[in-house]
Design an enzyme around this catalytic site. Structure first.
Site, mmCIF file in Angstrom:
data_model
loop_
_atom_site.group_PDB
_atom_site.id
_atom_site.type_symbol
_atom_site.label_atom_id
_atom_site.label_comp_id
_atom_site.label_asym_id
_atom_site.label_seq_id
_atom_site.Cartn_x
_atom_site.Cartn_y
_atom_site.Cartn_z
ATOM 1 C CB SER A 260 -90.755 -4.762 1.008
ATOM 2 O OG SER A 260 -90.294 -3.921 1.824
ATOM 3 C CG ASP A 583 -97.826 -3.082 4.669
ATOM 4 O OD1 ASP A 583 -97.363 -2.582 5.446
ATOM 5 O OD2 ASP A 583 -97.586 -3.633 3.533
ATOM 6 C CG HIS A 636 -94.423 -5.131 4.796
ATOM 7 N ND1 HIS A 636 -94.801 -4.190 3.556
ATOM 8 C CD2 HIS A 636 -92.970 -5.393 4.750
ATOM 9 C CE1 HIS A 636 -93.720 -4.164 2.904
ATOM 10 N NE2 HIS A 636 -92.661 -4.436 3.417
#
Lengths: 681, 679
Positions: A260, A583, A636
């Site tokens: 991320s 995602d 995610h």
């Protein structure tokens, strides 16, 4: 243990006699009299001798006894269940978890080779208190963020105060020191039972990794990247740890696994480490080539996420908007003096790092009023699959006709924020040009000033004017934010930049504020390095928003909110949010573009021709609850438990190259979308 | 907790027993009121039945409710109440040293490195056998020790190391917990470093300026580098902290065995690359400001001898005296001590603490540096001190002379032997005894302690040698546990160097013995010895053969050996001397008091040394003060305010002179004078 055993004995007897009693005794004591007859009937049958005996010593069931009795009953059953659960899970064949990929690969002969560095993303890393105000007594070195969040419920305002940063500097407020938790524990579990890195760590350990060749580069994710170095020397520590692991593991280069926001953090690090000392780490121009074998970016937010716009503008995203639609007034009402969103916004706006996630590359990447790279994206295929899975298909029967309809009415993803559903669909010719005039006569009532969000300083006029401009693209949204939150943007834009470089050799790009933007930096000169983009696809991901003015603004701090009522039956619009592929947090365009096109081959962003690979993982919902968050999830965070993903990371860590993994693996339209983006390479 | 549970219910039950009478009245009233409806009285009678089960449920419910109620109240109670209450009782608390010094204006200056000692560091599982499933990255050592009870054999198996190599057994990887959490608390509520960390944080320290050099304390010092590269890691971290803190040198705070470990580190880091860290000859001078050893057993601890010899220390000996047989019984096939011995004998590090320096330091048959030590003499000003003495000041000089304890005899078989004059003791050398004739039966085989290989002859020979001094104890261990000592001798040495320039001393096995190494060339460095005194500390043992030596450890401490004359400090078979309960003052203080004082051959560059003793005072108030703020005990001293203050001052830039130089309560200087060691 002993107590459990004791009560277990009791409970074996319980179901025989007491179960009907427990069922009925849930009612209020007034109802007792009616219930008594069946009980006594049962008991008279079963225990006649006792009945006589008891008659001689009459006692009574009073309310309090009854309560105690019920509680005792529940507790005992609960303990029994807990006990049997503890005893059985390990042995029950039905509950056997499939073999973890680490164990399988170990049998294939894979062993730990390259040291691994894990770089956590925003929010998932733990933060602990080192110094605080009196209200935080007893929390020294306890987690304020991550862990069980118990303190947030106990003393919410105190916690928020400690999690905020200074408005002006973006560093610690005076008298408060909150620091990142160090070590693997920093982000293995976010909250108990909610894994982030734990799965990957465990599988790496299966092929021989341990503390000495695995490092969690925990950093304070609230700060801007350069500030983590200034305040905590985090970048220096990371550099020193990588060098140490490189040396102590027989000069094997490291494999970096950022997740991320960690992705752009590590991009910043790559530039920092080679830059000369006062601003950078002074590692010399071949540091990366010498120390880094591969960067395996998970769910990379290279080009930002539209979600960040929503959270900065009104501290909400899909989930919040949905909740508001379900229970209007829940967040807006001032009952109990709760201003949840306002507080969240106040705290969130002191975090510079959020700014790093704003969409980068402007209209070139994210599309303008009429155009977007994703246009033509068919949400139905997504939806259909989901509906089939849940077997509640009420719309899918006429998908053909709707698809035809779709071609006509393309979703205008380029309009990241539009006021009103109409504005999100109108052709661009009907918009007036954007005009922001800085007429900031402060008319907001002073009484609302307790919660600082900068909205107080905006006049009703300018708020209305903002809404009149109807639609904003990725570029104009930045102007909007500058108008809405001038101080925040001023602070943050000294740390981050969101444009596209015309000439990368311009000396201004030596400044650190460009280092985390892949469109304004060159990759280091490291031809042996590999860059992977690993992300999930197949989940609806927030791409743009329909906003409205908050209906009543008598004492509202946040004048805008997502229009939860805006639902498009024909498009990807739901609850005021347009969804694209991704995602669930990062759209594929942000995750994949750099690897698919921006850095592919020898480009101006990638002068040394570092090899890039895209590995997409198609989302499949967990088939049974036992799988937890799924072995094939693409979302995610849950992707960190995806078996295919773990296998890829393990193989690379054990020495495989990208070609050995099988090169690109693509499910989404990322290649086609990238083609549509017209950027000079 | 269970106390509460048991106590509360009766109070709640009380109302139920006397209930019948008043309730009968109530019932009558009800009957009167409800006469029109004739069904109800009948039901009231039927409703009365309390089956046993219901009673139980009711009881459980009551307990739970009360429990929850208390829990809720406890949680809802503001955190300041306990302090408030205690301040009401004992007067205001002194500020913790961190707060006090913060007010004085002290600020974080030098980075601080902690080096934990043996046992206190946490160990976690990285790879294990089938039986350890689900324990991945859970603490096996430290924490709650929950697994010890759940699967003891599995636990012992995973905590043991390989017999031959002293490294991991195949298929098992147990690694030290990294970071400050490694040793801040040993078990929940039992602090080790936590108090010191909290106080340092008050003056501005945080993770980037504090480093816990956690290492696997089970393996030998050099092996931590071979297996985990721990020494390289410490070197890199110190370099990093010095670099990121503007070139301020580090203050190192080792505790217990950590002091030896860090001694080893200082030699390692300057040694050339293949065996050492290659930091160059001035690494220590450049990176270390001070080494503040807390309770450092520089010359070893006698406790380790008994631990290795019979897996017991005073505590176990006392437990055995109170409940004879509890530990020896084969009942349930629990052979606790044997398993402990089997496990600990695979740990090389325990051998680092065997008394060093032999008879020169620890005394011979008739002589010891501490001779004439009388706890009562020193203790007279502290009437509340917990020591082995009553106040018998009036012991005549004659009897005193006669009663001198022969501390030099670290192990003696039989109390009489311990006291007899050396000329009266007939010793039969054990070293040549043939071990053969293995009579140990094979059923004991699963518990490996090497005693099986000795046979009865060997055991008898050991007992017949009667008395062992520090030097002979090493020979004894070599005889008793040859395999273990073969491993240990490769990593540690216990002698005194004649010529420190002998090239053989470049080998790493000498690095952790202060009597066989030179300190690094770092004239600006300071070395502190900080330790508690005023607590009786194990110094010598009286042994006997175990009554039934078929399947057991054949020797045990003779707990019947007690002495009325309290000045002799013999209790339960253990002679005690001044120290911090684990390390005798001699071991902790000698090097700083004499061995390294000034320019000696062990300290060629004349590094300044300071002895800081902390006199033990038990906590005045057990409930509220916990383990005391003036404790001198080996681990509790980490919560001693005076010690913390010293450390903080040095970390903030003070020198030893500014602290006030030496601070001595014991006779350490007198004892040091008695030791004839060429310097």
């Amino acid at each position: 243990m002993a107590s459990i055993l004791r009560f277990r004995k009791l409970c074996i007897l319980v179901p025989v006699k007491c179960s009907p009693v427990s069922y009925e005794s849930h009612d209020a004591p007034e109802a007792e009299k009616k219930e008594d007859s069946p009980i006594s009937a049962v008991e008279q049958v079963s225990e006649k001798p006792q009945v006589k005996k008891n008659k001689r010593q009459p006692k009574q069931w009073r309310c309090i006894d009854k309560c105690c009795w019920i509680i005792g009953y529940i507790c005992t059953t609960w303990w029994l269940i807990l006990f049997s659960f503890n005893c059985l899970t390990a042995n029950l064949p039905g509950l056997k978890v499939p073999e973890p990929p680490g164990a399988r690969l170990r049998r294939e002969g894979l062993t730990a080779l390259h040291p691994v560095v894990l770089v956590p993303g925003i929010v998932t890393g733990g933060l602990e208190l080192w110094e605080g105000k009196p209200c935080s007594e007893g929390l020294f070195r306890k987690r304020l963020w991550g862990g069980n969040f118990a303190e947030i419920f106990k003393r919410p305002l105190c916690l928020l105060e400690h999690l905020s940063l200074d408005n002006e500097t973006g560093l610690d407020p005076p008298g408060i020191r909150v620091r990142a938790v160090a070590g693997l524990v920093a982000a293995d579990y976010f909250a108990p039972g909610y894994f982030v890195w734990a799965n990957l760590i465990e599988n790496l350990a299966k092929i021989g990794y341990e503390g000495k060749n695995m490092y969690m580069a925990a950093y304070d994710w609230r700060l801007s990247f350069q500030n983590t170095e200034i305040r905590d020397q985090t970048l220096s520590i990371l550099k020193s740890q990588i060098e140490l692991m490189y040396l102590t593991n027989g000069r094997k280069k490291v494999v970096v696994v950022p997740h991320s926001m960690g992705v752009i953090y590590f991009l910043h690090f790559l530039k920092w480490v080679e830059a000369p000392p006062p601003m950078g780490g002074g590692g010399g121009p071949d540091w990366c080539n010498k120390h880094v074998k591969a960067i395996m970016n998970i769910g990379p937010a290279f080009l930002g996420v539209p979600k960040a716009v929503g959270s900065l503008l009104s501290a909400e995203s899909k989930d919040v908007a949905f909740l508001r639609a379900m229970a209007p007034g829940l967040f807006s009402s001032k009952t109990l003096g709760l201003q949840t969103l306002e507080h969240a916004m106040r705290v969130g706006r002191t975090w510079d790092s959020v700014i790093s996630l704003l969409p980068k590359g402007g209209e070139t990447i994210w599309g303008n009023l009429d155009w977007s790279p994703e246009e033509g994206h068919v949400c139905d295929s997504l939806k259909k699959r989901q509906l089939q899975a849940s077997a509640s298909d009420d719309k899918g029967n006429n998908s053909d006709s709707r698809r035809a309809f779709h071609v006509k009415e393309l979703t205008k993803y380029g309009r990241i924020v539009s006021f009103g559903k109409n504005a999100s669909e109108l052709p661009s010719s009907q918009f007036s040009p954007l005009v922001f005039k800085g007429s900031s006569t402060n008319s907001a009532s002073v009484s609302c000033g307790k919660v600082w969000t900068e909205y107080n300083e905006m006049s009703h006029d300018s708020i209305r004017r903002v809404a009149e401009n109807k639609a904003y693209t990725a570029e104009t949204v930045m102007d909007l934010l500058r108008l809405v939150a001038p101080k925040l943007m001023q602070r943050a834009e000294a740390q981050f930049s969101h444009g596209i470089a015309e000439d990368l050799d311009d000396p201004k790009y030596n400044h650190y504020k460009y280092w985390s933007n892949p469109l304004e930096t060159k990759l280091p000169n490291a031809p042996d390095m590999e860059i992977y983009c690993l992300y999930g696809a197949g989940l609806p991901t927030e791409r743009s928003y329909v906003y409205k003015l908050t209906p009543s603004d008598r004492c509202k701090s946040i004048p805008f909110q997502i229009d939860g009522s805006a639902d498009g039956s024909n498009s990807c619009l739901k609850g005021g949010v347009y969804f694209g592929d991704g995602d669930e947090s990062v759209p594929v365009i942000s995750g994949g573009f750099m690897c698919a096109k921006g850095w592919r081959g020898r480009t101006r962003f990638n002068p040394s021709g570092i090899a890039t690979y895209i590995r997409e993982y198609h989302h499949k919902a967990p088939t049974s609850l036992l799988e937890g968050r799924g072995l094939e999830s693409g979302s995610h965070v849950a992707i960190m438990g995806n078996v295919a993903f773990i296998e890829d990371v393990l193989r690379v860590a054990a020495g495989a190259s990208g070609a050995g993994l099988g090169g690109d693996k693509v499910y989404s339209d990322i290649m086609r979308m990238s083609e549509r983006i017209d950027i000079r390479l | 907790m269970s106390f509460l549970r048991r106590r509360k219910p009766p109070e709640n039950q009380k109302p139920t027993h006397p209930q019948p009478e008043p309730e009968l009245e109530e019932e009558d009233n009800k009957k009167k009121e409800l006469t029109p409806n004739k069904k109800i009285p009948k039901k009231a009678e039927e409703r009365v039945k309390w089956s046993c089960l219901d009673n139980c449920c009711w009881f459980v419910g009551c307990v739970c409710t009360v429990w929850w109620g208390l829990l809720f109240l406890y949680n809802a109670m503001p955190a300041s109440i306990p302090q408030f209450v205690s301040e009401a009782i004992t007067g205001p608390w002194p500020d913790p040293p961190g707060v006090k010094l913060h007010k004085e204006g002290l600020k974080a200056k030098h980075p601080v490195v902690f080096v934990p000692g043996i046992v206190t560091g946490g160990l976690e599982l990285w790879e294990g056998h089938q039986c350890a499933e689900g324990l991945f990255r859970k603490r096996l050592w430290g924490g709650t020790f929950g697994e010890v009870y759940k699967r003891p054999l599995c636990w012992v198996e995973h905590m043991s190391l390989n017999n031959e190599t002293g490294l991991d057994p195949p298929g098992i990887r147990v690694r030290p917990v990294p970071g400050l959490v490694a040793a801040d608390y040993f078990v929940p509520g039992y602090f080790v470093w936590a108090v010191l960390i909290a106080n340092l944080a008050r003056i501005g320290y945080e993770e980037k300026t504090m480093h816990m050099a956690a290492y696997d304390w089970r393996i030998s010092f050099q092996n931590t580098e071979v297996r985990d590269q721990t020494l390289s890691r410490i070197k890199s971290n110190i370099e990093l902290m010095v670099a990121t803190n503007g070139g301020k040198k580090a203050v190192v705070v080792p505790h217990s065995m950590g002091a030896l470990y860090f001694l080893h580190f200082m030699k390692w880091v300057e040694a050339p690359a293949p065996m050492g860290g290659g930091g160059g000859p001035d690494w220590c001078a450049k990176h270390i400001k001070a080494v503040m050893n807390i309770g450092g057993p520089f010359l070893g601890v006698p406790k380790s001898v008994s631990g290795l010899f019979s897996a017991e220390a005073r505590d176990i000996a006392v437990a055995r005296a109170i409940a004879p047989g509890a530990l020896d019984k084969d009942l349930f096939h629990i052979q606790t001590l044997q398993y402990i011995m089997k496990m600990t004998r695979t740990w090389d590090s325990t051998m680092s603490m065997i008394p060093k320096g032999g008879d020169t330091i620890w005394g011979g048959l008739d002589w010891s540096p501490e001779e004439g030590y009388r706890p009562s003499k020193r203790k007279k000003h502290r009437s509340n001190a917990a020591d082995c003495s009553a106040d018998n000041e009036n012991v005549s000089t004659e009897s005193k002379a006669r009663n001198i304890v022969n501390y030099g005899r670290i192990m003696s078989f039989g109390k009489d032997v311990a006291e007899a004059h050396s000329s009266e003791i007939k010793k039969i050398d054990f070293r040549d005894a043939v071990k053969g004739s293995n009579t140990a039966n094979n059923t004991c085989r699963d518990v490996w302690t090497e005693y099986h290989d000795m046979g009865l002859v060997g055991i008898k020979a050991v007992a017949e040698y009667k008395v062992y001094t520090a030097g002979e104890v090493v020979d004894l261990l070599n005889f008793v546990a040859p395999k273990m000592m073969a491993r240990g001798n490769a990593h540690f040495s216990y002698g005194i160097a004649d010529d420190l320039d002998d090239p053989k001393y470049a080998h790493y096995k000498y690095w952790s013995n202060p009597l066989e190494t030179k300190l690094p060339n770092a004239p600006e460095m300071e070395i502190y010895s900080m330790y508690g005194v005023g607590i009786p500390t194990e110094r010598a043992y009286v042994y006997r053969q175990s009554p039934s030596s078929e399947c057991y450890i054949p020797f045990q401490i003779d707990t019947s050996a007690d002495e009325d004359d309290k000045d002799k400090c013999l209790k339960d078979g253990v002679f005690t001397v001044d120290g911090d309960e684990t390390v005798p003052a001699l071991s902790a203080g000698y090097m700083c008091a004499k061995g390294w004082r000034g320019k000696t051959r062990f300290n060629p560059s004349g590094i300044k040394t300071y002895v800081r003793e902390y006199d033990h005072a038990p906590p005045s108030n057990l409930l509220l003060e916990g383990r005391g703020t003036e404790s001198g005990a080996h681990v509790d001293i980490m919560g001693n305010f005076a010690l913390i203050e010293d450390i903080i001052r040095v970390a903030a830039g003070a020198t030893g002179e500014e602290l006030g130089g030496d601070q001595v309560y014991s006779d350490i200087f007198k004892w040091s004078e008695k030791i004839k060691l060429p310097l």
